[in-house]
Design an enzyme around this catalytic site. Structure first.
Site, short mmCIF file in Angstrom:
data_model
loop_
_atom_site.label_atom_id
_atom_site.label_comp_id
_atom_site.label_asym_id
_atom_site.label_seq_id
_atom_site.Cartn_x
_atom_site.Cartn_y
_atom_site.Cartn_z
N GLN A 64 0.83 -1.16 -0.12
CA GLN A 64 0.04 0.02 -0.03
C GLN A 64 0.82 1.23 -0.02
OE1 GLN A 64 -2.53 -0.38 3.33
NE2 GLN A 64 -3.79 -1.86 2.51
N GLU A 114 14.54 -1.43 -0.44
CA GLU A 114 14.06 -2.44 0.36
C GLU A 114 14.72 -3.65 0.54
OE1 GLU A 114 9.93 -4.96 0.79
OE2 GLU A 114 10.11 -3.76 -0.97
N TYR A 115 14.90 -4.47 1.64
CA TYR A 115 15.55 -5.63 2.14
C TYR A 115 15.09 -6.65 0.88
CZ TYR A 115 16.89 -9.57 4.89
OH TYR A 115 17.43 -10.75 5.21
N SER A 116 16.04 -7.15 0.30
CA SER A 116 15.86 -8.09 -0.92
C SER A 116 16.11 -9.58 -0.58
CB SER A 116 16.95 -7.88 -1.74
OG SER A 116 16.79 -8.51 -3.05
N ALA A 117 14.82 -10.13 -0.79
CA ALA A 117 14.71 -11.68 -0.11
C ALA A 117 15.28 -12.22 -1.42
CB ALA A 117 13.05 -11.99 -0.20
N ARG A 118 15.90 -11.74 -2.35
CA ARG A 118 16.63 -12.62 -3.41
C ARG A 118 17.86 -12.81 -3.11
NH1 ARG A 118 16.82 -9.96 -9.17
NH2 ARG A 118 17.83 -11.98 -9.61
N ASN A 142 10.41 14.18 0.40
CA ASN A 142 10.58 15.63 0.88
C ASN A 142 9.28 15.90 1.63
OD1 ASN A 142 8.39 16.66 -0.77
ND2 ASN A 142 9.84 16.37 -2.65
N HIS A 169 6.69 18.18 1.37
CA HIS A 169 5.60 18.06 0.73
C HIS A 169 4.73 16.83 0.46
CE1 HIS A 169 2.54 19.09 -2.15
NE2 HIS A 169 3.21 18.48 -3.30
N ARG A 180 -3.10 8.51 4.30
CA ARG A 180 -2.89 7.37 5.26
C ARG A 180 -3.20 7.31 6.89
NH1 ARG A 180 -3.58 3.47 1.67
NH2 ARG A 180 -2.24 3.70 -0.24
#
Length: 291
Positions: free
Chosen positions: A97, A108-112, A196, A198, A207
């Site tokens: 989301q 992001e942390y990579s599960a690859r 940033n 804004h 959210r």
């Protein structure tokens, strides 16, 4: 000075934010938000708006008034002068989301490349609810305690089972990028998110509202606290003109004007749809329409 000691700097420093820098601020059962770095302050917004060198006016009230004006009239670039970088640990379904807000930099942390930790988000009992009857995307009335506990146990059991299969596949030598496919989306991931001010406020406006899913609302609430420490004048203006304000349509404004003149206006006469009428009434009468 060695880099990172924090003993000397010529840049703008916000002491309230420095006090929580690098601290893990807990969210949900196992998540967190952590401020890694930031640039700018309320002064930066004021300085950009005035396009001048220096610290703006000597009166805080004048700076606050200018920021309020900028917020009220939807100016954007002065707020873009401030940036913040957050380290966030969150369930994968919340991350999916979150990335709908595309105007940010994410790593992001990579599960690859790495193995995901055995950590899952399990909602607490009061968040186990039936489907909402008036919101196709949301939850409604909480389920009875016994039913909620059974569902929580089902979530735990399925999450553990899928993770055990994940480990078994890795032990068999399956590529990490394939083994991860069977994991549940309540697994926790982590990322660095730089945005940033804004675009951060836009994220928070969407959210932190009642229509957002509870889990991402919890992250928005925590980040809103960070914004209050970082840029208190901007935070106050944001709450005043966006978070706790309301925007109505031209047709709704006509209805309000008629009401102010003492006219009684029904939904059928208003020209508004049922949903917009309901939204207008909830703004005008938050405690319920008068008899």
């Amino acid at each position: 000075m060695e880099e990172g000691t924090g003993e000397y700097t010529k840049r703008v420093v916000v002491h309230a934010l420095e006090d929580i820098l690098h601290q893990e601020l807990r969210v949900l059962d196992k998540g967190f938000v952590r401020v890694v770095d930031y640039m700018g302050s309320d002064e930066s917004v004021v300085q950009a708006a005035r396009v001048s060198y220096g610290r703006g006016t000597k009166r805080t009230s004048q700076d606050a008034a200018l920021i309020g004006y900028l917020m009220r009239h939807a100016h954007t670039s002065p707020f873009e002068m401030c940036e913040i970088k957050l380290h966030v640990k969150l369930p994968i379904f919340v991350a999916r989301q979150w990335v709908r807000h595309r105007t940010a930099s994410i790593n992001e942390y990579s599960a690859r490349y790495s193995v995901l930790d055995r950590e899952f988000y399990i909602p607490d009992e009061k968040q186990i609810a039936e489907q909402s009857t008036n919101n196709a995307q949301g939850r409604g009335t909480p389920l009875p305690a016994d039913a909620a506990k059974r569902i929580m146990e089902l979530f735990r059991r399925n999450s553990e089972l899928m993770y055990e299969d994940y480990e078994a596949l890795l032990e068999q030598g399956l590529a990490r990028e394939l083994a991860r496919m069977n994991l549940t989306i309540n697994c926790y991931t982590q990322w660095y998110w730089k945005v940033n001010l804004h675009n951060l406020l836009r994220f928070l406006a969407l959210r932190s509202g009642a229509g957002a899913q509870y889990e991402i609302r919890e992250y928005a609430s925590r980040i809103l606290e960070i914004v209050r420490l970082w840029v208190p004048m901007v935070h106050a203006a944001f709450v005043e003109y966006h978070l706790e304000s309301s925007t109505i349509s031209r047709s709704a404004l006509v209805v309000v004007r008629k009401m102010l003149q003492g006219e009684k206006v029904s939904m059928e006469e208003s020209g508004l749809g049922r949903r917009e009428w309901g939204e207008l009434m909830s703004v005008l009468y938050p405690d319920g329409e008068p008899e």
